[in-house]
Design a protein around this motif. Structure first.
Motif, mmCIF file in Angstrom:
data_model
loop_
_atom_site.group_PDB
_atom_site.id
_atom_site.type_symbol
_atom_site.label_atom_id
_atom_site.label_comp_id
_atom_site.label_asym_id
_atom_site.label_seq_id
_atom_site.Cartn_x
_atom_site.Cartn_y
_atom_site.Cartn_z
ATOM 1 N N UNK A 296 0.414 -5.066 15.930
ATOM 2 C CA UNK A 296 -0.320 -4.037 15.172
ATOM 3 C C UNK A 296 -0.056 -4.197 13.672
ATOM 4 N N UNK A 297 1.164 -4.479 13.316
ATOM 5 C CA UNK A 297 1.509 -4.663 11.907
ATOM 6 C C UNK A 297 0.722 -5.825 11.318
ATOM 7 N N UNK A 298 0.663 -6.918 12.075
ATOM 8 C CA UNK A 298 -0.058 -8.097 11.569
ATOM 9 C C UNK A 298 -1.551 -7.813 11.431
ATOM 10 N N UNK A 299 -2.097 -7.122 12.408
ATOM 11 C CA UNK A 299 -3.527 -6.820 12.319
ATOM 12 C C UNK A 299 -3.825 -5.869 11.153
ATOM 13 N N UNK A 300 -2.956 -4.887 10.981
ATOM 14 C CA UNK A 300 -3.155 -3.963 9.869
ATOM 15 C C UNK A 300 -3.064 -4.695 8.537
ATOM 16 N N UNK A 301 -2.086 -5.590 8.415
ATOM 17 C CA UNK A 301 -1.928 -6.348 7.181
ATOM 18 C C UNK A 301 -3.197 -7.128 6.881
ATOM 19 N N UNK A 302 -3.697 -7.786 7.904
ATOM 20 C CA UNK A 302 -4.892 -8.604 7.717
ATOM 21 C C UNK A 302 -6.109 -7.740 7.394
ATOM 22 N N UNK A 303 -6.245 -6.663 8.141
ATOM 23 C CA UNK A 303 -7.429 -5.818 7.975
ATOM 24 C C UNK A 303 -7.423 -5.105 6.624
ATOM 25 N N UNK A 304 -6.257 -4.639 6.211
ATOM 26 C CA UNK A 304 -6.200 -3.774 5.038
ATOM 27 C C UNK A 304 -5.683 -4.483 3.793
ATOM 28 N N UNK A 305 -5.542 -5.820 3.883
ATOM 29 C CA UNK A 305 -5.229 -6.569 2.678
ATOM 30 C C UNK A 305 -3.783 -6.472 2.225
ATOM 31 N N UNK A 306 -2.856 -6.358 3.173
ATOM 32 C CA UNK A 306 -1.448 -6.462 2.836
ATOM 33 C C UNK A 306 -1.031 -7.913 3.091
ATOM 34 N N UNK A 307 -0.085 -8.413 2.282
ATOM 35 C CA UNK A 307 0.208 -9.841 2.373
ATOM 36 C C UNK A 307 0.750 -10.241 3.729
ATOM 37 N N UNK A 308 1.547 -9.390 4.345
ATOM 38 C CA UNK A 308 2.060 -9.769 5.662
ATOM 39 C C UNK A 308 2.440 -8.556 6.495
ATOM 40 N N UNK A 309 2.566 -8.784 7.782
ATOM 41 C CA UNK A 309 3.011 -7.756 8.708
ATOM 42 C C UNK A 309 4.280 -8.203 9.392
ATOM 43 N N UNK A 310 5.137 -7.246 9.779
ATOM 44 C CA UNK A 310 6.377 -7.618 10.452
ATOM 45 C C UNK A 310 6.829 -6.475 11.349
ATOM 46 N N UNK A 311 7.800 -6.733 12.199
ATOM 47 C CA UNK A 311 8.239 -5.740 13.167
ATOM 48 C C UNK A 311 9.391 -4.891 12.632
ATOM 49 N N UNK A 312 10.185 -5.442 11.757
ATOM 50 C CA UNK A 312 11.424 -4.766 11.343
ATOM 51 C C UNK A 312 11.212 -3.998 10.044
ATOM 52 N N UNK A 313 11.343 -2.685 10.129
ATOM 53 C CA UNK A 313 11.111 -1.898 8.911
ATOM 54 C C UNK A 313 12.159 -2.173 7.830
ATOM 55 N N UNK A 314 13.297 -2.732 8.239
ATOM 56 C CA UNK A 314 14.300 -3.063 7.213
ATOM 57 C C UNK A 314 13.817 -4.183 6.290
ATOM 58 N N UNK A 315 12.879 -4.956 6.783
ATOM 59 C CA UNK A 315 12.274 -5.981 5.921
ATOM 60 C C UNK A 315 11.423 -5.355 4.821
ATOM 61 N N UNK A 316 11.210 -4.066 4.957
ATOM 62 C CA UNK A 316 10.554 -3.327 3.873
ATOM 63 C C UNK A 316 11.595 -2.564 3.043
ATOM 64 N N UNK A 317 12.435 -1.798 3.733
ATOM 65 C CA UNK A 317 13.355 -0.915 2.992
ATOM 66 C C UNK A 317 14.409 -1.690 2.201
ATOM 67 N N UNK A 318 14.695 -2.918 2.631
ATOM 68 C CA UNK A 318 15.795 -3.656 2.002
ATOM 69 C C UNK A 318 15.313 -4.884 1.227
ATOM 70 N N UNK A 319 13.998 -5.054 1.128
ATOM 71 C CA UNK A 319 13.482 -6.284 0.531
ATOM 72 C C UNK A 319 13.553 -6.222 -0.992
ATOM 73 N N UNK A 320 13.763 -7.378 -1.593
ATOM 74 C CA UNK A 320 13.819 -7.442 -3.057
ATOM 75 C C UNK A 320 12.443 -7.304 -3.698
ATOM 76 N N UNK A 321 11.411 -7.630 -2.943
ATOM 77 C CA UNK A 321 10.074 -7.657 -3.540
ATOM 78 C C UNK A 321 9.301 -6.355 -3.340
ATOM 79 N N UNK A 322 10.047 -5.278 -3.120
ATOM 80 C CA UNK A 322 9.414 -3.975 -2.880
ATOM 81 C C UNK A 322 9.970 -2.951 -3.866
ATOM 82 N N UNK A 323 9.056 -2.193 -4.503
ATOM 83 C CA UNK A 323 9.496 -1.111 -5.400
ATOM 84 C C UNK A 323 9.377 0.260 -4.733
#
Lengths: 393, 393, 393, 393
Positions: free
Chosen positions: B48-75
């Motif tokens: 679902x994450x991958x499809x949403x990313x593709x459909x809504x123009x986000x660069x990528x989708x992933x399963x682990x929310x920590x890849x969002x909360x802890x990523x360096x490339x996120x403000x």
């Protein structure tokens, strides 16, 4: 049809509304209703009584209400005095075999209301409370839709009666604003109307939780002009549970800024709903799950001569009735009933008593901050036959 | 202006609304707001994450929310998951120095909401709750009229949020209908919105008395289709007292027959009043005692580019905004704020916490049948400068 | 699905609305619609073109519109310039094999509109006019109810489009207020929208009788500020006869005091009726003689995802769409159609031509004070297959 | 005050409305108005006359209207017959020195209306036409706002009177539906009411362009039941130019599907506007450019005892008046005037004549498809003093 001889107690504001209604009811339905003889007006202010009699076409005015309740030439006693004298007058009238129409609320206390109900039942006279909105055509249509099952099982009943005239700080401490005379504030005065509508549409009330406030806490005393504390509410919210299972919510206010006669209700069932507001008194909003899903919506039914209560008036739907006509519709019921016709629809002292029970419980609940159960007395069975529909229905 | 890099947690329904809002906010105000980089979408359902990313123009989708909360490339971390995961995700994001936007209600328990608020304050990040109606132009106008004194002293606040979709008995027991995941029923879900509006307009709430019901008591379990009891309310009434002295009344329902998105409020003061309903979302009704007595009445102010929040949209009053635009208006605030502009208007985690306190008190009150006082914690002072008006005001 | 490459001519106000619509249409329906490449913006003001390109995410801006109409990397030319340049640009685009979307009205003269229609038909390209209200969900529902026979035989069509912005005497003599550039005043500008709706709902127009006025007769010239006479109407009434026998009445005004975007219509048949007003854009009022006589009334159908055009948006009826969404809905049709999907619903150049015929006749009628017959040219048959419903219907 | 002795000609439907109004007018204002003696009812159907007299409290019924118009015991003749007998009766009454109240429209032809006006002026009697909406409180308020300059210079007047009862194909060819008796169809019957309102608010009409249709072209003949062609319109649109420069638009219909008594108007000036609809008869919508730009909007003024015409009725704003009360308000004017009080507000035969001129011009215009100028006769100066406000104003 032999004439109905009426005596009126109370020559204040309501004397005008009632007089017009007696006259109009008969003029609108000369064949269906008895002639009305306006025999006598009584008021503690004898001069006022005399002036009212002369102005409104009653044969005479007098100071002693017993000259009405006990007179041989009176069939129906109409009690339009302040709340604290309703009981004494109405009970005396009943004991002297008169039919009684009493202004709302029935009394200024639950105990008095109980006595009044007992008295009229014992006397076997006809008895009515002037809950004039219950017979308003849009209300009657709402009731019929509910009775016909168009709403399914009732889930919810909201009702409100909101005014803003109480925001005027110069408004004096009249009898309506003193607990001793009125019995209650907004929750009893305009509240008794909406409690009656709630019962009409959703059945008996099992328990209540109320919150009251007195926003304008002081008002000038009549005469002296000195500021005195107000001991009744000017705003109340009453959470309600109906015996049938529906939840209810009743609001009353004299301090609802911008509200002019916002009497409104909403009854929701699991198959449909109705909504009403006095801002559009000739419409009932009706929603039905029976409509196709894509075409569902509240429809504004415009009241016309097809609808119960409106038939004796004007021929075209939407021509419209006014506040005075609400009394005329009520008096049609009263006149038909007291002339022996088996009609129903008008509220009785039992309805007045039921409303008084709810008001009493609401006041206790607001004071104590808790839910209060209602325990209605064992009711005497009403012995008279009752038809569902008035003749014009 | 350097780009703002956003990560989204939760690829369900709200992903669409939020994505459109990021895009539209920037397109409507290219000079005032930073570009938005839609960096990453996380969802427990990786596909679902991958499809949403593709459909809504986000660069990528992933399963682990920590890849969002802890990523360096996120403000900015945007939390759009079911209520029971808000706390863990938002707190982790804050601890890693991200600004956080969280869907409402803030959490599925008061304790979790408190922790979340503490975490963002400690971290010194910007924090927002998606109370999207607070920044809706008509609400902002209501707020301004109140702040400007046009209503006088506030007497009364009524607010409601009514739907009827819950009457559909085939609606399954999704996470929103289970206490463990949602924390509350209608009183917490749509209720948190109206509680937020009530606080916005009338200030903090001192105590509450609530009554809740579960009209549709059983629903089919997702998957099995077996009927299971519903353990949250689908209808609540909350009597409210504001610290400032006004009385309040809040209604929420999923079973309000015929109601489609009936979000409405009424704020009454002793000099004026405002009324709003989402049925006419581009209007605010305003009543003023300053008008001459014969010409007084509620006036329907049609929202247009003069009004706060609506300016970046269309040039003609009455052209109108939709539900999606409410998110765009909110995200304008969020984007401006996270890019360092001193704007206000959006609800913060403190507002989310306050709403959670009220919901918690309401549930206790409904359970125990009594008034419940709120005792807000000692609040940390918000250290950031706040301007009254956003740039388009 | 291969991407659709779009070129935009005109970088003024409409550039924003169209850009958002391209973006949102695709984001709302990523699976059903092609990606959109925003290739190039042209404007006679090259600097404006460049700024628009940068602000709204188009790859480049340029001064020469032929770099759009004749470019190999463009599939669809979007004409959003003042009316007097529509014809030259759209015809050039068609001759170079581009699909064309043209802002309304189609042209500033009937002759130009005829040429445009001939050009796109000869070229065999897809062609659309931005009559954005035709595809608005409530209109689509009205159309479906009429097509389904729910109104019976159509008797009457009233439509109006009323604003009051023209009452501002400081409003300068922009191109919209000069006959040479605009072709007509309110009757052509906002009038072409309601003429299109009238034709959609009631079919072709046979003759018209119009009365026009120019209430604000002078306005300041752009630049000089000198007062100059206005040579177009700011208020028109058009009596209409439809080929199908119904009578019609169309009103347009820029000087309708207090009116903010009062686009409204009423279609009356001998079995039912529909009413719409943009003041409540998410509702269609529907009246049916099929309802029982006592329960008949206009019902307010709240538009939701069940209704054609609204499905790709939000899940709950009544959440609501705004003016910008009208463009998104139109562009869904355009994108689907130009990517080869057999959809219908959007207005074509033929609709634009028909509206131009009515506007032309109305102007002649108003000038000559008499009824004017319309004599539509022999129409080329549209060769492309057309489905009744778009995919989300 | 000496009693006013009234004779009524015509015992049909209007007898009821008029009788109630005489009674109620006096009961509401016993001190301000003379007693009314209901002396005699005449009707060509003597039996009907007798029954009406008995039912409605008139002393006697008779067949010969001359027993009313020429009787010594009558002060005021009330003409409530079909249109084609108005002239003969009213003129006879005037010649015998009676004041005359005539139902609308004044006559079934312009020539007859002229004669009637000449007759009452020559006789020097008081004369009134039952344009009952002109004195309706919301109309009176609209008039006052216009007179006070609250709307600025008048630009536009729209008015309509729409019903749907004519859609009933079983409705027989009564006198109202035959040109010989009625004089005109909807444009004369309900049209004369709105023409009167238009004149009241916007002044004299200079020219008209009308379009009429007869949607239900055949109806059953009374008695025989045979289908006969209808020779009057059931739907008309009248474009109007006022002498003062405003444009106007008047619509009338008996076949407006779903419309129940949709009497409505809108008067637009360059500084403000008013709107009214009988669907909310106790409200006047008022818009003022004097309000601050951000707070501008149509306000719903709820009519109450402060407003002209409503004072003698009920004490609380919004209680509401009905259609019957419109006659009561008119008769207050008539009774006050005929008892020598210098009041104004009621329409006179001059107003009836002016309306007849417009109806006549509209019929000619619709027939000939062109604008028709009105050339009012040189008017006799009204010799009687006129006050702006009735006593209850």
């Amino acid at each position: 049809m032999s004439a109905l001889r009426v005596g009126l107690v109370g020559a204040g504001f309501m004397a005008k509304a009632h007089t017009l209604a007696y006259v109009n009811a008969r003029l609108l339905s000369p064949d269906a209703l008895p002639p009305v003889e306006r025999v006598r007006v009584a008021d503690v202010d004898a001069e006022l009584a005399r002036r009212a009699a002369s102005a409104y076409g009653w044969s005479e005015g007098c100071a002693d209400w017993r000259a009405v309740t006990r007179a041989d030439d009176i069939d129906l006693v109409d009690v339009a005095t302040p709340n604290d004298s309703h009981a004494e007058i109405a009970i005396d009238a009943a004991r002297h075999g008169k039919h009684v129409l009493c202004e709302k609320p029935l009394a200024n206390s639950l105990a008095a209301a109980r006595e009044m109900h007992r008295a009229v039942e014992l006397a076997g006279v006809r008895h009515f409370v002037a809950f004039v909105y219950r017979t308003w055509p849009a209300m009657a249509l709402a009731k019929r839709l509910i009775d016909d099952g168009a709403l399914g099982r009732l889930i919810r009943l909201r009702a409100m009666f909101l005014h803003d005239y109480g925001l005027d700080r110069t408004l004096p401490l009249t009898w309506r604003l003193r607990r001793s005379s009125a019995g209650a504030g907004s929750v009893g005065d305009i509240g008794s109307h909406v409690i009656d509508l709630a019962r009409l549409l959703a059945g008996e009330i099992r328990r209540v939780m109320a919150r009251s406030a007195t926003v304008i806490a002081e008002r000038p005393e009549n005469g002296s002009g000195l500021m005195r504390p107000v001991d009744v509410d000017d705003l109340s919210d009453v959470l309600v549970e109906f015996a049938g299972g529906a939840t209810g919510l009743i609001e009353t206010s004299w301090v609802a800024t911008g509200s002019k006669m916002d009497l409104a209700f909403e009854a929701l069932g699991d198959r449909g709903a109705v909504r009403f507001t006095w801002r559009r008194p000739m419409e009932l909003q009706f929603y039905s799950e029976d409509d196709p899903a894509e075409r569902r919506g509240f429809r504004a039914i415009v009241i016309g001569p097809r609808h119960e209560g409106a038939a004796p008036f004007w021929p075209v739907a939407g021509q419209g009735l006014g506040w005075g006509d609400a009394f005329t519709i009520l008096l049609r019921r009263v006149l038909a009933s007291t002339s022996g016709q088996p009609v129903a629809g008008a509220a009785t002292f039992l309805d007045g008593l039921r409303a008084a029970e709810v008001v009493d419980a609401a006041i206790r609940s607001a004071t104590e901050g808790r839910w209060v159960d209602l325990s209605p007395d064992e009711l005497p069975v009403d012995p008279r036959p009752v038809l569902r529909r008035p003749p014009d229905g």
